[in-house]
Design an enzyme around this catalytic site. Structure first.
Site, mmCIF file in Angstrom:
data_model
loop_
_atom_site.group_PDB
_atom_site.id
_atom_site.type_symbol
_atom_site.label_atom_id
_atom_site.label_comp_id
_atom_site.label_asym_id
_atom_site.label_seq_id
_atom_site.Cartn_x
_atom_site.Cartn_y
_atom_site.Cartn_z
ATOM 1 N N LYS A 112 0.825 -1.201 0.000
ATOM 2 C CA LYS A 112 0.000 0.000 0.000
ATOM 3 C C LYS A 112 0.870 1.267 0.000
ATOM 4 C CE LYS A 112 -3.946 -2.308 0.444
ATOM 5 N NZ LYS A 112 -3.544 -3.712 0.620
HETATM 6 C C1 LIG Z 1 -4.166 -4.874 0.171
HETATM 7 C C2 LIG Z 1 -3.333 -6.087 0.124
HETATM 8 C C3 LIG Z 1 -3.562 -7.101 -0.822
HETATM 9 C C4 LIG Z 1 -4.708 -7.034 -1.796
HETATM 10 O O1 LIG Z 1 -4.525 -6.021 -2.753
HETATM 11 P P1 LIG Z 1 -5.773 -5.494 -3.615
HETATM 12 O O2 LIG Z 1 -5.248 -4.357 -4.393
HETATM 13 O O3 LIG Z 1 -6.805 -5.057 -2.604
HETATM 14 O O4 LIG Z 1 -6.256 -6.619 -4.434
HETATM 15 C C5 LIG Z 1 -2.705 -8.187 -0.850
HETATM 16 N N1 LIG Z 1 -1.693 -8.291 0.028
HETATM 17 C C6 LIG Z 1 -1.441 -7.343 0.961
HETATM 18 C C7 LIG Z 1 -0.321 -7.539 1.908
HETATM 19 C C8 LIG Z 1 -2.240 -6.205 1.041
HETATM 20 O O5 LIG Z 1 -1.994 -5.264 1.958
#
Ligand SMILES: *Cc1c(COP(=O)(O)O)cnc(C)c1O
Length: 495
Positions: A112
């Site tokens: 993120k």
């Molecule tokens: C948010 C997240 C995901 C999923 O990603 P999306 O974009 O919501 O599909 C997978 N792994 C981790 C560690 C995340 O923080």
């Protein structure tokens, strides 16, 4: 034709990128999409010689067309700086037959950070460009990682406040500690009695409540979103797939033009959609492998064409993927209808009223680049152990899902296309589950004892983000019900 943004449900069109970023979600409940897909105007050879920041500029300028070169470069240089613990920003690690694209070197050690370190700069730049006088209130539902990354980005940014809702009991110990110890006078964290879907639905409801919006405006506030429904998150996520491809070419792992596959551990469908956009703008991608955990609503969708959220919500060891309503899938659905907003809206309404919808054969054909797979808890743990035993490399529980799904896919299909696996979190963020996979039962052990054992097992130093919370003070203790989220926002803002 000039690039502009329109709602996937037809209610709004002709917005500039900065306007779409400020709004986050369209007023009709739709997501903003560009009215055309641009193409890279530099070659792969040129990209192969570029830094992450230079690559970011080449990608972002295609989509954020009302930002000046100076504005974009300002945002990029302030976002992708020493907050990341490696100059590469997103290193590519070859291990056990695949390329792990490490997206967790930012300040909160999950992918993120790749978008949320730049979103506050986009947002404040956009506010200036559009002469926004209001204070911007970022409302965010989190499955564990977005909340912390968004707060790290927005903490003490003048003219902004941020309120994060996370599912109580639905995140890892480290994730929770990271959030409830967050500093910054403009930050608020609320644990809701419900799951991520409840939190996300609640946030979308608040966005859709006109009367509440007017009440906010009267007090000088306006809402925006840091969730991956914001186009300002999707665009920065395209960058690392372009960067990864160029790196593979630069390192002689593939020839320019060779196709690659990309496997993404998926929750809200934002990250994998960004990989699809990378393909659309000119990166040779063959198959997009959408990896799910036991909440395999997307796997079933790609198998059958029916999206059906009516099922049990399962808490897993990959909590950031514990999602049954994958918001960003709406953008792919919209594209697959040939950008027919009315058709898309009808399907989304069906999802709201009956909990399911089915796409037709033409739409399926547009989505043929995607295949779904899923890994059970046992398969995920076995994969983490296997990669560790084969190579000494430790992956987290989300990356484990992707890695397991990829391995099964390769075995079943015989597809030997070089494959990039999005490695979305540091194993330290899920120390308990990762160490359980590698060396058995950890129950009753203190989280930080496990952290130190993970350090001994992996040889990777404990990241600052984890050291920081060992002794940090807990600053946020607020809780609420899914039904009282709006009242809680009002209370926090003093309405
Ligand atoms: C948010 C997240 C995901 C999923 O990603 P999306 O974009 O919501 O599909 C997978 N792994 C981790 C560690 C995340 O923080």
């Amino acid at each position: 034709m000039n690039l502009s943004y329109q709602s996937t449900r037809g209610g709004e069109s002709g917005l500039t990128a900065s306007q779409a970023i400020l709004k986050g979600l369209a007023e009709d409940g739709g997501l903003f999409m560009p009215n055309m897909i641009p193409k890279l105007d530099v070659t792969i050879e040129q990209l192969a010689g570029m830094t992450y920041q230079e690559t970011a500029y080449e990608v972002m300028k295609l989509f954020l067309t009302d930002f000046t070169e100076e504005e974009l470069k300002y945002c990029i240089s302030h976002a992708y700086d020493s907050k990341f613990d490696t100059e590469e920003i997103a290193p590519l690690v070859k291990a056990d037959g695949a390329y792990y694209l490490e997206l967790f070197h930012g300040s909160t050690i999950a992918f993120k950070d790749m978008a949320l370190s730049i979103l506050p700069y986009f947002m404040t730049t956009a506010a200036k460009k559009n002469h926004v006088e209001n204070e911007i209130v970022i409302l965010t539902a989190t499955s564990g990682d977005t909340g912390k990354a968004a707060m790290a980005g927005f903490a003490d940014v003048p003219g902004t406040r941020i309120i994060v809702f996370y599912p109580k009991g639905g995140v890892s110990k480290v994730q929770e500690l990271q959030m409830v110890t967050q500093k910054g006078d403009n930050t608020a964290v609320v644990a809701i009695h419900g799951n991520f879907d409840d939190a996300q639905t609640g946030v979308k409801k608040i966005f859709g409540d006109r009367a509440f919006g007017e009440k906010l405006a009267a007090k000088g506030f306006q809402l925006s979103s840091a969730n991956s429904i914001n186009i300002g998150r999707l665009v920065p996520q395209i960058v690392y797939y372009v960067y990864a491809y160029a790196k593979l070419v630069a390192n002689g792992e593939i020839q320019n033009g060779d196709p690659i596959n990309i496997t993404v551990p998926t929750g809200n469908f934002g990250n994998i959609l960004a990989a699809y956009f990378a393909k659309q703008i000119g990166i040779p991608v063959k198959t997009l492998i959408c990896a799910s955990n036991d909440n395999k609503v997307l796997y079933d969708f790609f198998q059958t064409g029916t999206y059906d959220k009516k099922r049990e919500f399962i808490l897993t060891t990959s909590p950031s993927m514990d999602i049954l309503i994958s918001s960003n899938l709406e953008r792919l659905i919209y594209l697959s209808t040939g950008c027919d907003a009315a058709a898309n809206r009808k399907l989304m309404e069906e999802l709201g009223t009956s909990g399911a919808y089915t796409v037709n054969e033409d739409m399926k054909a547009v989505m043929k680049d995607f295949i779904g797979g899923y890994a059970t808890e046992a398969e995920n743990a076995a994969e983490i152990r296997k990669v560790y035993e084969d190579t000494g490399y430790v992956i987290d529980t989300h990356t484990g899902v992707a890695s397991s799904v990829y391995r099964k896919y390769a075995a079943e299909t015989g597809d030997t296309t070089p494959t990039v696996i999005a490695s979305t979190a540091s194993p330290y963020k899920f120390s308990h589950s990762v160490m359980e996979a590698i060396s058995g039962d950890q129950s009753g052990k203190d989280e930080f004892v496990i952290v130190d054992e993970l350090c001994a097992a992996s040889g990777v130093p404990v990241p600052g983000a984890v050291e920081e919370i060992r002794h940090a003070e807990i600053r946020h203790r607020r809780e609420c019900q899914a039904e009282t989220m709006e009242a809680t926002v009002a209370e926090i803002l003093g309405l």
